[in-house]
Design a protein around this motif. Structure first.
Motif, short mmCIF file in Angstrom:
data_model
loop_
_atom_site.label_atom_id
_atom_site.label_comp_id
_atom_site.label_asym_id
_atom_site.label_seq_id
_atom_site.Cartn_x
_atom_site.Cartn_y
_atom_site.Cartn_z
N GLY A 166 -7.56 0.02 7.09
CA GLY A 166 -7.31 0.93 8.20
C GLY A 166 -8.33 0.88 9.31
N GLY A 169 6.55 -3.64 -0.34
CA GLY A 169 5.36 -2.85 -0.64
C GLY A 169 5.24 -2.52 -2.12
N GLY A 187 1.22 -6.02 2.13
CA GLY A 187 0.97 -4.91 1.23
C GLY A 187 -0.15 -5.18 0.24
N ASN A 222 -3.47 -5.35 2.39
CA ASN A 222 -3.67 -4.24 3.34
C ASN A 222 -4.03 -4.76 4.74
OD1 ASN A 222 -3.44 -1.79 1.54
ND2 ASN A 222 -5.05 -2.89 0.47
N PHE A 231 4.48 -3.30 8.32
CA PHE A 231 3.93 -1.94 8.39
C PHE A 231 4.48 -1.08 7.26
CE2 PHE A 231 3.23 -2.20 13.29
CZ PHE A 231 2.35 -3.24 13.08
N THR A 232 5.78 -1.22 6.98
CA THR A 232 6.39 -0.45 5.89
C THR A 232 5.80 -0.86 4.55
OG1 THR A 232 8.46 -0.31 7.16
CG2 THR A 232 8.57 0.22 4.81
N TYR A 267 2.93 -2.17 3.97
CA TYR A 267 1.54 -1.72 3.93
C TYR A 267 1.44 -0.31 3.36
CZ TYR A 267 -2.72 0.41 5.88
OH TYR A 267 -3.89 1.12 6.06
N TYR A 268 2.28 0.59 3.84
CA TYR A 268 2.23 1.97 3.36
C TYR A 268 2.72 2.10 1.92
CZ TYR A 268 0.86 3.94 7.84
OH TYR A 268 0.14 4.26 8.96
N HIS A 291 -2.65 2.86 -2.29
CA HIS A 291 -4.09 2.59 -2.18
C HIS A 291 -4.52 1.62 -3.28
CE1 HIS A 291 -3.80 6.35 0.18
NE2 HIS A 291 -4.71 5.74 0.91
N SER A 341 -7.22 6.92 4.98
CA SER A 341 -6.22 7.11 3.95
C SER A 341 -4.83 6.84 4.50
CB SER A 341 -6.28 8.55 3.42
OG SER A 341 -5.17 8.83 2.59
N LYS A 342 -3.95 6.31 3.67
CA LYS A 342 -2.56 6.11 4.08
C LYS A 342 -1.77 7.41 4.01
CE LYS A 342 -2.50 1.31 2.44
NZ LYS A 342 -1.81 0.30 1.62
N LEU A 343 -2.36 8.43 3.43
CA LEU A 343 -1.67 9.71 3.26
C LEU A 343 -1.98 10.69 4.38
CD1 LEU A 343 -2.26 10.25 -0.57
CD2 LEU A 343 -0.26 9.26 0.55
#
Length: 453
Positions: free
Chosen positions: A178, A242, A374, A377, A403-404, A406-407, A411, A423-425
């Motif tokens: 990130g 992912g 994914g 990252n 991008f999808t 990746y999320y 983690h 954080s992805k959250l």
């Protein structure tokens, strides 16, 4: 006064750029040349294995030899890519120069005898060890050593895949999830470009991939429009890519942890791993999942290239490659994860296309870069890889898939030393600079629930 200040600033910038250009050139020259040798050897041993399939039966013995090589001569080099990431975050003893010849030889041995592995990890370690050696010779300080190590990563990645722009961004993006360090932007770009040029000057040719599908996203008036049915398929594919990344990372870490815990004699780990690979090969009845998997002389075999065609892969081809690779790399054999991730993604994309009716070549290409995004990252680098490998016509779909993925990879990732920057959250910055993906995984397993950041 402002003009004087501006002049001094630009002079300082010019000195900075000249300094890093001069420092980066030897890294690129050495890394590009060694990687050219590595790719040439890899091609030769792959052909030898195709012509002599009985070599697979020696894979367990090869595993023992690889273990002994690192046991007696590897020292810190055993940590591989994670050592380089750690040294970029906190420079300490440096990356040992012995890492380059060790990982080159042992990766070639892995492929000669049929291990399912890639080449990116080897290339990055070659670039990182060369950069570290040059940094020591130049007596660079810690700040400059960090940048130089990143140029080594960029040089290795750009040269091994023939994607110099991706190599530069990958080196910046892979260190912290990130977050990108722009301070090393130009040095990494120079290193990646030059290493790629040097590698090609040695006569190395990279595999050419093609996506024939072309989607017109604007009409004659320049108005943007989207194929919503195809978009739904791409988003679904991104989610699955992912999840496949997550499965590969978690399975790899799990196999490694359990084999280390329950097999007392460590030389037995690669020996048993080799036996499992032999057994799985006969179970599935094909050698499609051995080696790189880019192509195969058997017209009925599954390969990355075949996945771009309808019927070129089975619905579970992606899973078999995932399993073969996780076992190979987690039980002591050497090589990278990325080319097998390309295979996994392309095969999964092929399956999604056959189920949804989406263009097969497009979905295979999206899986190719999406699973990689994914697992590492690095969604921006992988989107650019799509453009460099397949052309820019479908760049929007490349971005959506990467991008999808990746999320939905969560983690986790194949590089446990990666730090979590964001954080992805949540949109909050992670304050703990020592929060690695390895630490996150340990906390998650300890608490039997998702670790809160």
């Amino acid at each position: 006064m402002k003009k004087i200040i501006t002049s001094f600033e630009h002079v300082a910038i010019l000195k900075h750029l000249l300094k890093w250009t001069l420092i980066t050139i030897p890294v690129a020259l050495f890394a590009g040349s060694v990687i050219a040798l590595f790719l040439w050897l890899l091609e030769k041993v792959t052909v030898i294995r195709w012509h002599h399939p009985w070599l697979l039966f020696l894979l367990p013995v090869a595993g023992i030899l690889i273990y002994l090589s690192y046991y007696f001569g590897g020292k810190k080099a055993e940590a591989g890519n994670n050592l380089i990431v750690d040294e970029i975050h906190k420079p300490g003893g440096g990356v040992p120069f012995r890492m380059a010849p060790l990982v080159l030889i042992t990766t070639v041995v892995t492929h000669l005898f049929g291990g399912s592995a890639g080449r990116e990890g080897t290339a990055v370690q070659i670039g990182g060890s060369i950069a570290s050696w040059i940094g020591k010779k130049l007596k660079l300080d810690k700040a400059d050593t960090k940048i130089l190590l990143m140029t080594g990563v960029a040089a290795g990645f750009g040269a091994v895949f023939g994607t110099p722009l991706t190599g530069a961004i990958f080196a910046l993006e892979v260190i912290t999830v990130g977050k990108i360090n722009h301070k090393a932007l130009l040095p990494c770009f120079i290193a990646s470009i030059l290493a790629d040029i040097v590698c090609k000057q040695w006569g190395i040719h990279h595999t050419q991939y093609t996506i024939a599908f072309k989607n017109i996203l604007t009409d004659t008036n320049g108005m943007f429009h989207m194929n919503w049915v195809l978009l739904a398929s791409v988003i679904l594919g991104g989610v699955l890519f992912g999840l496949a990344s997550y499965l590969f990372s978690e399975l790899s870490h799990t196999i490694k942890n359990y084999s280390q815990r329950f097999i007392a004699k460590k030389w037995l780990i690669p020996f048993i791993g080799g036996l499992i690979i032999i057994g799985l090969t006969y179970l599935v009845g094909t050698d499609s999942y051995l080696g790189l998997g880019v192509d195969n002389p058997d017209p009925n075999a599954v390969s990355i290239l075949s996945c771009f065609k309808a019927g070129g892969a089975g619905y579970f081809s992606w899973f078999w490659k995932l399993l073969f690779t996780a076992i190979t790399l987690s039980m002591g054999f050497k090589g990278g994860e990325v080319t097998p991730l390309f295979f996994i993604g392309a095969a999964l994309g092929n399956a999604v296309a056959m189920l949804t009716g989406a263009p097969v070549d497009l979905m295979a290409g999206l899986g190719f870069i999406g699973v990689f995004a994914g697992a590492t990252n690095t969604p921006i680098a992988c989107t650019l890889m799509g453009v460099e490998l397949f052309g820019g016509e479908n760049a929007i779909y490349f971005a959506i898939a990467c991008f999808t993925a990746y999320y939905f990879s969560g983690h986790t990732g194949i590089y446990s030393a990666q730090r979590l920057g964001f954080s992805k959250l949540t949109a909050e910055h992670t304050r703990d600079k020592e929060l690695t993906l390895q630490k996150i995984r340990k906390e998650r397993l300890k608490n039997k629930k998702h670790f809160k950041f």
